[in-house]
Design an enzyme around this catalytic site. Structure first.
Site, PDB file in Angstrom:
ATOM      1  N   ARG A 167       1.833 -11.474   5.192  1.00 11.54           N
ATOM      2  CA  ARG A 167       3.299 -11.520   5.199  1.00 11.54           C
ATOM      3  C   ARG A 167       3.894 -11.193   6.563  1.00 11.54           C
ATOM      4  NH1 ARG A 167       5.013 -10.441  -0.269  1.00 11.54           N
ATOM      5  NH2 ARG A 167       7.142 -10.611   0.473  1.00 11.54           N
TER       6      ARG A 167
ATOM      7  N   HIS B  99      -4.378 -15.598   9.244  1.00  6.36           N
ATOM      8  CA  HIS B  99      -3.447 -14.474   9.273  1.00  6.36           C
ATOM      9  C   HIS B  99      -3.953 -13.313  10.123  1.00  6.36           C
ATOM     10  CE1 HIS B  99      -1.106 -16.642   6.392  1.00  6.36           C
ATOM     11  NE2 HIS B  99      -2.138 -16.706   5.568  1.00  6.36           N
TER      12      HIS B  99
ATOM     13  N   PRO C 123       0.833  -1.209   0.000  1.00  8.62           N
ATOM     14  CA  PRO C 123       0.000   0.000   0.000  1.00  8.62           C
ATOM     15  C   PRO C 123       0.865   1.255   0.000  1.00  8.62           C
ATOM     16  CG  PRO C 123      -0.183  -1.166   2.095  1.00  8.62           C
ATOM     17  CD  PRO C 123       0.637  -2.015   1.200  1.00  8.62           C
ATOM     18  N   GLU C 124       0.480   2.236  -0.797  1.00  7.23           N
ATOM     19  CA  GLU C 124       1.177   3.516  -0.825  1.00  7.23           C
ATOM     20  C   GLU C 124       0.266   4.560  -0.189  1.00  7.23           C
ATOM     21  OE1 GLU C 124       2.981   4.318  -4.572  1.00  7.23           O
ATOM     22  OE2 GLU C 124       3.629   2.272  -4.851  1.00  7.23           O
TER      23      GLU C 124
END
Ligand SMILES: [Zn+2]
Length: 452
Positions: free
Chosen positions: A103, A85, A2-3
Protein backbone atom coordinates in the site's frame (compact mmCIF):
# COMPACT_ATOMS: atom_id res chain seq x y z
CA UNK A 1 -2.61 -3.03 10.11
CA UNK A 2 0.19 -4.29 12.33
CA UNK A 3 -0.34 -3.37 15.98
CA UNK A 4 2.14 -3.34 18.87
CA UNK A 5 2.42 -7.15 19.21
CA UNK A 6 3.02 -7.53 15.47
CA UNK A 7 5.67 -4.78 15.47
CA UNK A 8 7.32 -6.36 18.53
CA UNK A 9 7.27 -9.70 16.70
CA UNK A 10 8.98 -8.06 13.71
CA UNK A 11 11.59 -6.53 16.06
CA UNK A 12 12.25 -9.87 17.76
CA UNK A 13 12.53 -11.52 14.33
CA UNK A 14 14.93 -8.94 12.89
CA UNK A 15 17.22 -8.45 15.87
CA UNK A 16 19.24 -11.70 15.77
CA UNK A 17 19.75 -11.32 12.00
CA UNK A 18 20.73 -7.69 11.97
CA UNK A 19 22.53 -6.90 15.22
CA UNK A 20 26.14 -5.89 14.50
CA UNK A 21 25.66 -6.18 10.72
CA UNK A 22 26.68 -3.18 8.62
CA UNK A 23 24.41 -1.43 6.14
CA UNK A 24 26.93 -0.79 3.33
CA UNK A 25 24.53 1.24 1.18
CA UNK A 26 20.83 1.65 0.46
CA UNK A 27 19.02 1.32 -2.85
CA UNK A 28 15.79 3.32 -2.86
CA UNK A 29 13.16 2.21 -5.39
CA UNK A 30 10.40 4.61 -4.30
CA UNK A 31 11.07 8.39 -4.19
CA UNK A 32 9.25 8.95 -0.87
CA UNK A 33 12.11 7.15 0.90
CA UNK A 34 14.99 8.78 -1.03
CA UNK A 35 16.45 10.31 2.17
CA UNK A 36 17.55 6.81 3.18
CA UNK A 37 20.28 6.74 0.53
CA UNK A 38 22.26 8.94 2.93
CA UNK A 39 22.94 5.81 5.04
CA UNK A 40 26.40 4.39 4.23
CA UNK A 41 28.63 2.00 6.18
CA UNK A 42 26.50 2.07 9.29
CA UNK A 43 26.66 -0.75 11.83
CA UNK A 44 23.26 -1.73 13.32
CA UNK A 45 23.90 -1.53 17.08
CA UNK A 46 20.41 -2.37 18.28
CA UNK A 47 16.72 -2.39 17.29
CA UNK A 48 14.29 -0.87 19.77
CA UNK A 49 10.58 -0.10 19.67
CA UNK A 50 8.29 2.65 20.92
CA UNK A 51 4.59 2.02 20.34
CA UNK A 52 4.31 0.90 16.75
CA UNK A 53 7.62 2.50 15.68
CA UNK A 54 10.74 0.40 15.11
CA UNK A 55 13.96 2.22 15.99
CA UNK A 56 17.14 1.02 14.26
CA UNK A 57 20.06 2.37 16.32
CA UNK A 58 22.91 2.93 13.83
CA UNK A 59 26.35 4.36 14.54
CA UNK A 60 25.50 7.90 13.35
CA UNK A 61 21.70 7.80 13.03
CA UNK A 62 18.41 6.63 14.40
CA UNK A 63 16.35 5.11 11.60
CA UNK A 64 12.70 5.11 12.68
CA UNK A 65 10.29 2.92 10.71
CA UNK A 66 6.50 2.75 10.86
CA UNK A 67 4.95 -0.10 8.84
CA UNK A 68 1.47 1.52 8.62
CA UNK A 69 -0.94 -0.76 6.72
CA UNK A 70 1.19 -3.34 4.96
CA UNK A 71 4.94 -2.67 5.42
CA UNK A 72 7.04 -5.85 5.73
CA UNK A 73 10.69 -6.79 6.05
CA UNK A 74 12.38 -9.68 4.30
CA UNK A 75 15.99 -10.83 4.34
CA UNK A 76 17.62 -11.65 1.01
CA UNK A 77 14.83 -12.50 -1.37
CA UNK A 78 11.22 -11.54 -1.10
CA UNK A 79 8.53 -13.82 -2.49
CA UNK A 80 8.60 -13.42 -6.28
CA UNK A 81 5.02 -12.22 -6.60
CA UNK A 82 5.64 -9.39 -4.14
CA UNK A 83 8.80 -8.14 -5.86
CA UNK A 84 7.13 -5.18 -7.52
CA UNK A 85 6.34 -3.75 -4.07
CA UNK A 86 9.94 -3.85 -2.84
CA UNK A 87 10.56 -0.18 -2.05
CA UNK A 88 13.92 -0.11 -0.26
CA UNK A 89 16.92 -2.48 -0.31
CA UNK A 90 19.48 -2.22 2.52
CA UNK A 91 22.68 -3.94 1.36
CA UNK A 92 24.36 -5.63 4.35
CA UNK A 93 27.68 -7.48 4.63
CA UNK A 94 26.38 -10.61 2.86
CA UNK A 95 22.60 -10.21 2.79
CA UNK A 96 20.01 -7.73 1.64
CA UNK A 97 17.28 -6.43 3.95
CA UNK A 98 14.25 -5.64 1.82
CA UNK A 99 11.43 -3.30 2.78
CA UNK A 100 8.25 -4.23 0.93
CA UNK A 101 5.02 -2.27 1.12
CA UNK A 102 2.00 -3.07 -1.07
CA UNK A 103 0.00 0.00 0.00
CA UNK A 104 3.07 2.28 0.27
CA UNK A 105 1.81 4.03 3.43
CA UNK A 106 4.87 3.08 5.54
CA UNK A 107 7.20 5.90 6.63
CA UNK A 108 10.88 6.30 7.58
CA UNK A 109 12.43 9.08 9.69
CA UNK A 110 16.20 9.48 9.71
CA UNK A 111 17.47 11.42 12.74
CA UNK A 112 21.01 12.27 13.82
CA UNK A 113 22.47 10.27 16.66
CA UNK A 114 22.63 13.31 18.95
CA UNK A 115 18.83 13.86 18.68
CA UNK A 116 16.73 13.50 21.81
CA UNK A 117 14.48 11.14 19.82
CA UNK A 118 11.83 10.50 22.46
CA UNK A 119 11.16 14.21 22.80
CA UNK A 120 10.89 15.13 19.13
CA UNK A 121 8.58 14.16 16.31
CA UNK A 122 7.37 11.46 15.71
CA UNK A 123 8.12 9.65 18.99
CA UNK A 124 7.07 12.60 21.18
CA UNK A 125 3.50 11.98 19.93
CA UNK A 126 3.54 8.42 21.24
CA UNK A 127 1.97 8.06 24.70
CA UNK A 128 3.15 5.64 27.36
CA UNK A 129 2.62 1.96 26.63
CA UNK A 130 0.42 -0.19 28.87
CA UNK A 131 3.66 -1.69 30.19
CA UNK A 132 4.76 1.61 31.74
CA UNK A 133 1.69 3.87 32.06
CA UNK A 134 0.53 4.76 35.61
CA UNK A 135 -3.15 4.50 36.67
CA UNK A 136 -3.32 8.22 37.54
CA UNK A 137 -1.83 9.24 34.18
CA UNK A 138 -4.44 7.28 32.18
CA UNK A 139 -7.30 8.34 34.47
CA UNK A 140 -6.37 12.01 34.05
CA UNK A 141 -6.16 11.69 30.27
CA UNK A 142 -9.59 10.03 30.08
CA UNK A 143 -11.29 12.46 32.46
CA UNK A 144 -10.79 15.40 30.15
CA UNK A 145 -12.18 13.77 27.01
CA UNK A 146 -15.60 13.98 25.40
CA UNK A 147 -15.29 10.88 23.20
CA UNK A 148 -16.08 7.21 23.73
CA UNK A 149 -13.62 4.89 25.47
CA UNK A 150 -13.06 2.88 22.28
CA UNK A 151 -11.94 6.00 20.42
CA UNK A 152 -9.78 7.23 23.31
CA UNK A 153 -7.84 3.97 23.62
CA UNK A 154 -7.10 4.04 19.89
CA UNK A 155 -5.52 7.50 20.28
CA UNK A 156 -1.79 6.77 20.50
CA UNK A 157 -1.20 9.93 22.53
CA UNK A 158 -3.47 8.56 25.31
CA UNK A 159 -1.92 5.09 25.46
CA UNK A 160 0.27 3.69 22.76
CA UNK A 161 0.31 0.31 21.10
CA UNK A 162 -3.38 -0.63 21.16
CA UNK A 163 -5.00 -0.86 17.74
CA UNK A 164 -8.53 -1.79 16.75
CA UNK A 165 -8.29 -5.55 17.42
CA UNK A 166 -6.61 -5.23 20.80
CA UNK A 167 -8.83 -2.42 22.13
CA UNK A 168 -11.87 -4.66 21.54
CA UNK A 169 -10.19 -7.51 23.41
CA UNK A 170 -9.02 -5.26 26.28
CA UNK A 171 -12.51 -3.75 26.77
CA UNK A 172 -14.04 -7.24 26.79
CA UNK A 173 -11.61 -8.44 29.47
CA UNK A 174 -12.25 -5.26 31.48
CA UNK A 175 -16.06 -5.68 31.10
CA UNK A 176 -16.37 -2.14 29.72
CA UNK A 177 -18.85 -1.26 26.97
CA UNK A 178 -17.04 0.43 24.03
CA UNK A 179 -19.81 3.05 23.84
CA UNK A 180 -19.14 4.32 27.39
CA UNK A 181 -17.88 7.88 27.61
CA UNK A 182 -14.16 8.13 28.40
CA UNK A 183 -14.94 10.56 31.20
CA UNK A 184 -17.20 7.98 32.91
CA UNK A 185 -14.40 5.43 33.40
CA UNK A 186 -13.50 5.17 37.09
CA UNK A 187 -10.21 4.37 38.83
CA UNK A 188 -10.86 0.63 39.19
CA UNK A 189 -11.81 0.42 35.53
CA UNK A 190 -8.63 2.25 34.52
CA UNK A 191 -6.64 -0.31 36.54
CA UNK A 192 -8.48 -3.09 34.77
CA UNK A 193 -7.83 -1.55 31.33
CA UNK A 194 -4.08 -1.43 32.04
CA UNK A 195 -3.91 -4.98 33.46
CA UNK A 196 -5.98 -6.37 30.57
CA UNK A 197 -3.86 -4.50 28.01
CA UNK A 198 -0.66 -6.04 29.39
CA UNK A 199 -2.28 -9.48 29.43
CA UNK A 200 -3.58 -9.19 25.86
CA UNK A 201 -0.36 -7.71 24.44
CA UNK A 202 1.93 -10.22 26.17
CA UNK A 203 -0.18 -13.10 24.96
CA UNK A 204 -0.24 -11.69 21.42
CA UNK A 205 3.54 -11.14 21.40
CA UNK A 206 4.04 -14.72 22.59
CA UNK A 207 1.89 -15.97 19.73
CA UNK A 208 3.59 -13.83 17.12
CA UNK A 209 0.78 -11.31 16.68
CA UNK A 210 -2.46 -11.73 14.75
CA UNK A 211 -2.66 -12.61 11.10
CA UNK A 212 -6.02 -11.21 10.10
CA UNK A 213 -5.50 -9.60 6.73
CA UNK A 214 -2.12 -9.66 5.10
CA UNK A 215 0.15 -9.21 8.08
CA UNK A 216 3.21 -11.45 8.17
CA UNK A 217 5.75 -10.70 10.87
CA UNK A 218 9.06 -11.20 9.18
CA UNK A 219 10.17 -13.34 6.24
CA UNK A 220 6.56 -14.44 5.75
CA UNK A 221 6.04 -15.85 9.28
CA UNK A 222 2.40 -15.72 10.39
CA UNK A 223 1.07 -14.94 13.87
CA UNK A 224 -1.46 -17.06 15.72
CA UNK A 225 -3.10 -14.70 18.22
CA UNK A 226 -6.20 -14.42 16.01
CA UNK A 227 -7.08 -17.89 17.31
CA UNK A 228 -7.20 -16.50 20.87
CA UNK A 229 -9.44 -13.51 20.12
CA UNK A 230 -12.59 -13.41 22.26
CA UNK A 231 -14.73 -10.80 20.50
CA UNK A 232 -12.96 -9.12 17.57
CA UNK A 233 -14.32 -10.49 14.29
CA UNK A 234 -16.67 -12.84 16.17
CA UNK A 235 -20.05 -11.32 15.29
CA UNK A 236 -22.73 -13.99 14.97
CA UNK A 237 -20.74 -16.19 17.35
CA UNK A 238 -21.55 -16.64 21.04
CA UNK A 239 -19.57 -15.19 23.91
CA UNK A 240 -17.38 -17.75 25.72
CA UNK A 241 -18.45 -16.40 29.11
CA UNK A 242 -22.22 -15.85 28.96
CA UNK A 243 -23.30 -17.40 25.61
CA UNK A 244 -24.91 -14.18 24.38
CA UNK A 245 -24.24 -13.18 20.77
CA UNK A 246 -21.28 -10.90 20.03
CA UNK A 247 -22.43 -7.57 18.53
CA UNK A 248 -20.70 -5.68 15.76
CA UNK A 249 -21.12 -1.90 15.67
CA UNK A 250 -19.22 1.10 14.28
CA UNK A 251 -17.55 3.61 16.58
CA UNK A 252 -15.66 6.47 14.97
CA UNK A 253 -15.80 4.59 11.68
CA UNK A 254 -14.07 1.52 13.14
CA UNK A 255 -15.69 -1.90 13.37
CA UNK A 256 -16.17 -2.68 17.04
CA UNK A 257 -17.09 -6.01 18.61
CA UNK A 258 -18.44 -6.55 22.14
CA UNK A 259 -20.68 -8.71 24.30
CA UNK A 260 -23.81 -6.78 25.44
CA UNK A 261 -24.07 -8.84 28.65
CA UNK A 262 -20.44 -9.00 29.77
CA UNK A 263 -19.96 -5.34 28.77
CA UNK A 264 -23.15 -3.66 29.99
CA UNK A 265 -23.71 -0.12 28.80
CA UNK A 266 -25.52 0.78 32.04
CA UNK A 267 -23.07 -0.86 34.37
CA UNK A 268 -25.11 -0.47 37.54
CA UNK A 269 -28.25 -1.89 35.96
CA UNK A 270 -29.35 -5.29 37.25
CA UNK A 271 -31.05 -7.70 34.88
CA UNK A 272 -33.20 -10.50 36.31
CA UNK A 273 -34.43 -13.53 34.42
CA UNK A 274 -37.85 -14.87 35.43
CA UNK A 275 -38.81 -18.44 34.62
CA UNK A 276 -41.05 -21.24 35.83
CA UNK A 277 -42.87 -24.30 34.53
CA UNK A 278 -45.79 -24.28 32.11
CA UNK A 279 -48.77 -22.53 33.75
CA UNK A 280 -46.80 -21.38 36.79
CA UNK A 281 -47.96 -17.76 36.69
CA UNK A 282 -44.83 -16.16 35.14
CA UNK A 283 -46.86 -13.85 32.94
CA UNK A 284 -48.99 -12.80 35.93
CA UNK A 285 -45.77 -11.90 37.77
CA UNK A 286 -44.61 -9.81 34.79
CA UNK A 287 -47.98 -8.03 34.72
CA UNK A 288 -47.74 -7.25 38.45
CA UNK A 289 -44.20 -5.88 37.95
CA UNK A 290 -45.46 -3.72 35.09
CA UNK A 291 -48.22 -2.37 37.33
CA UNK A 292 -45.54 -1.50 39.90
CA UNK A 293 -43.71 0.54 37.22
CA UNK A 294 -40.86 -1.91 36.91
CA UNK A 295 -39.21 -2.36 33.51
CA UNK A 296 -40.20 -5.73 32.00
CA UNK A 297 -39.61 -7.70 28.82
CA UNK A 298 -40.80 -11.06 27.56
CA UNK A 299 -38.80 -13.16 25.11
CA UNK A 300 -42.04 -14.73 23.83
CA UNK A 301 -43.53 -11.30 23.11
CA UNK A 302 -40.33 -10.22 21.31
CA UNK A 303 -40.45 -13.41 19.24
CA UNK A 304 -44.05 -12.71 18.24
CA UNK A 305 -43.13 -9.16 17.22
CA UNK A 306 -40.08 -10.27 15.25
CA UNK A 307 -42.05 -13.04 13.57
CA UNK A 308 -44.22 -10.33 12.04
CA UNK A 309 -41.61 -7.64 11.48
CA UNK A 310 -38.18 -9.16 10.81
CA UNK A 311 -37.75 -10.09 7.16
CA UNK A 312 -34.43 -11.72 7.95
CA UNK A 313 -35.96 -14.02 10.55
CA UNK A 314 -38.95 -14.84 8.33
CA UNK A 315 -36.63 -15.68 5.45
CA UNK A 316 -34.62 -18.09 7.61
CA UNK A 317 -37.72 -19.80 8.99
CA UNK A 318 -39.30 -20.11 5.53
CA UNK A 319 -36.07 -21.52 4.10
CA UNK A 320 -35.98 -24.36 6.61
CA UNK A 321 -39.64 -25.07 7.38
CA UNK A 322 -41.11 -24.14 3.97
CA UNK A 323 -43.96 -22.31 5.73
CA UNK A 324 -44.68 -19.20 7.77
CA UNK A 325 -48.08 -20.37 8.90
CA UNK A 326 -48.07 -20.32 12.71
CA UNK A 327 -50.41 -23.29 13.11
CA UNK A 328 -48.48 -25.42 10.64
CA UNK A 329 -45.21 -24.43 12.30
CA UNK A 330 -46.36 -25.31 15.80
CA UNK A 331 -47.57 -28.71 14.53
CA UNK A 332 -44.16 -29.40 13.00
CA UNK A 333 -42.23 -28.53 16.14
CA UNK A 334 -44.69 -30.24 18.47
CA UNK A 335 -44.17 -33.52 16.64
CA UNK A 336 -40.39 -33.44 16.26
CA UNK A 337 -37.73 -32.72 18.83
CA UNK A 338 -35.17 -32.09 16.06
CA UNK A 339 -37.39 -29.52 14.32
CA UNK A 340 -38.15 -27.89 17.67
CA UNK A 341 -34.41 -27.49 18.31
CA UNK A 342 -33.92 -26.12 14.79
CA UNK A 343 -36.55 -23.43 15.31
CA UNK A 344 -34.92 -22.44 18.61
CA UNK A 345 -31.51 -22.31 16.95
CA UNK A 346 -32.84 -19.98 14.24
CA UNK A 347 -34.86 -17.71 16.52
CA UNK A 348 -32.84 -17.25 19.70
CA UNK A 349 -30.12 -15.17 18.01
CA UNK A 350 -32.75 -12.69 16.79
CA UNK A 351 -34.59 -12.64 20.10
CA UNK A 352 -31.46 -12.08 22.21
CA UNK A 353 -30.16 -9.37 19.87
CA UNK A 354 -33.47 -7.49 20.01
CA UNK A 355 -33.81 -7.96 23.78
CA UNK A 356 -30.36 -6.56 24.56
CA UNK A 357 -30.74 -3.76 22.03
CA UNK A 358 -33.84 -2.65 23.98
CA UNK A 359 -32.13 -3.14 27.35
CA UNK A 360 -29.18 -0.94 26.29
CA UNK A 361 -31.62 1.88 25.57
CA UNK A 362 -33.41 1.37 28.89
CA UNK A 363 -31.97 3.36 31.81
CA UNK A 364 -33.98 1.56 34.50
CA UNK A 365 -32.05 0.33 37.51
CA UNK A 366 -33.81 -3.03 37.42
CA UNK A 367 -34.96 -5.00 34.42
CA UNK A 368 -37.09 -8.15 34.57
CA UNK A 369 -37.17 -10.53 31.62
CA UNK A 370 -39.60 -13.42 31.28
CA UNK A 371 -37.76 -16.37 29.72
CA UNK A 372 -39.85 -19.59 29.66
CA UNK A 373 -36.96 -21.99 28.89
CA UNK A 374 -34.27 -20.07 30.80
CA UNK A 375 -32.36 -23.09 32.11
CA UNK A 376 -33.15 -25.40 29.19
CA UNK A 377 -31.59 -22.87 26.81
CA UNK A 378 -28.63 -22.08 29.12
CA UNK A 379 -29.61 -18.42 29.27
CA UNK A 380 -28.94 -18.15 33.01
CA UNK A 381 -25.54 -16.48 32.57
CA UNK A 382 -27.20 -13.55 30.78
CA UNK A 383 -28.76 -12.42 34.04
CA UNK A 384 -27.49 -11.02 37.30
CA UNK A 385 -29.96 -13.25 39.11
CA UNK A 386 -32.52 -15.84 38.10
CA UNK A 387 -35.97 -16.11 39.66
CA UNK A 388 -38.25 -19.16 39.41
CA UNK A 389 -41.99 -18.83 39.91
CA UNK A 390 -42.99 -21.94 41.87
CA UNK A 391 -46.73 -22.56 41.94
CA UNK A 392 -48.75 -24.92 44.15
CA UNK A 393 -50.70 -27.76 42.47
CA UNK A 394 -53.93 -25.92 43.22
CA UNK A 395 -52.77 -22.73 41.47
CA UNK A 396 -51.41 -24.82 38.58
CA UNK A 397 -54.82 -26.42 38.00
CA UNK A 398 -56.53 -23.03 38.18
CA UNK A 399 -54.24 -21.54 35.51
CA UNK A 400 -54.62 -24.63 33.27
CA UNK A 401 -58.38 -24.31 33.46
CA UNK A 402 -58.30 -20.60 32.62
CA UNK A 403 -56.19 -21.38 29.54
CA UNK A 404 -58.45 -24.24 28.49
CA UNK A 405 -55.62 -26.79 28.51
CA UNK A 406 -56.22 -30.49 29.17
CA UNK A 407 -54.19 -32.53 31.67
CA UNK A 408 -52.70 -34.53 28.73
CA UNK A 409 -51.48 -31.38 27.01
CA UNK A 410 -50.05 -30.17 30.29
CA UNK A 411 -48.15 -33.43 30.83
CA UNK A 412 -46.79 -33.38 27.28
CA UNK A 413 -45.46 -29.84 27.70
CA UNK A 414 -43.93 -30.54 31.08
CA UNK A 415 -42.12 -33.57 29.66
CA UNK A 416 -40.03 -31.36 27.38
CA UNK A 417 -38.93 -29.13 30.27
CA UNK A 418 -36.76 -29.38 33.34
CA UNK A 419 -39.13 -30.06 36.29
CA UNK A 420 -40.29 -27.05 38.29
CA UNK A 421 -38.57 -28.32 41.43
CA UNK A 422 -35.30 -28.75 39.54
CA UNK A 423 -35.71 -25.20 38.17
CA UNK A 424 -36.23 -23.72 41.60
CA UNK A 425 -33.07 -25.49 42.83
CA UNK A 426 -31.08 -24.02 39.93
CA UNK A 427 -32.30 -20.46 40.37
CA UNK A 428 -31.06 -17.78 42.77
CA UNK A 429 -34.49 -16.81 44.06
CA UNK A 430 -37.91 -18.43 44.30
CA UNK A 431 -41.21 -16.62 44.03
CA UNK A 432 -43.98 -18.69 45.62
CA UNK A 433 -47.32 -18.62 43.88
CA UNK A 434 -49.52 -20.70 46.13
CA UNK A 435 -52.76 -18.85 46.69
CA UNK A 436 -54.49 -15.77 45.27
CA UNK A 437 -53.22 -13.12 42.84
CA UNK A 438 -53.28 -10.50 45.60
CA UNK A 439 -51.02 -12.78 47.63
CA UNK A 440 -48.68 -13.13 44.64
CA UNK A 441 -48.61 -9.34 44.44
CA UNK A 442 -47.42 -9.23 48.05
CA UNK A 443 -44.69 -11.78 47.25
CA UNK A 444 -43.55 -9.69 44.26
CA UNK A 445 -43.35 -6.53 46.40
CA UNK A 446 -41.33 -8.46 48.98
CA UNK A 447 -38.98 -9.65 46.23
CA UNK A 448 -38.39 -6.10 44.94
CA UNK A 449 -37.55 -4.97 48.44
CA UNK A 450 -35.07 -7.82 48.71
CA UNK A 451 -33.48 -6.85 45.39
CA UNK A 452 -33.05 -3.23 46.43
ZN1 LIG B 1 -20.61 -12.37 27.35
Amino acid sequence: MPELPEVETVRLGLLPYLKNKTIKYVEVLYPKHSHLSEIKNQKILDIKRKGKYLIFCLEDYYLISHLRMEGKYFINESIDSLKKHDLVKFYLDDDILIYNDVRRFGVFYLLNKDSDIYNIYPLNKVGSEPFDIKDEELLKKLEGRKDKIKTALLDQSVISGLGNIYVDEVLFLSKINPNRLSSSINKDEVKSIITSSIEVLNKAIKEGGSTIKSFTAFNGEVGHFQNSLKVHGKDDLRCDVCLNYIERIKIGGRSTYYCPTCQKLNKDQKIYGITGGFSSGKTTVINILKKLDESTYSTDAIYKELFDSSNELRREIKKHFKTLDRIKLSKIIFNSKIENEKLKEITHKYILRELFLRIEKDNSKRIFVEVPLLFEGSYNKLFDKTITVLESDEVHQRILKSKNFSIEEDELRNKSQISKLEKSKMSDLILYNNSSISNLEKEVKKLIKELC
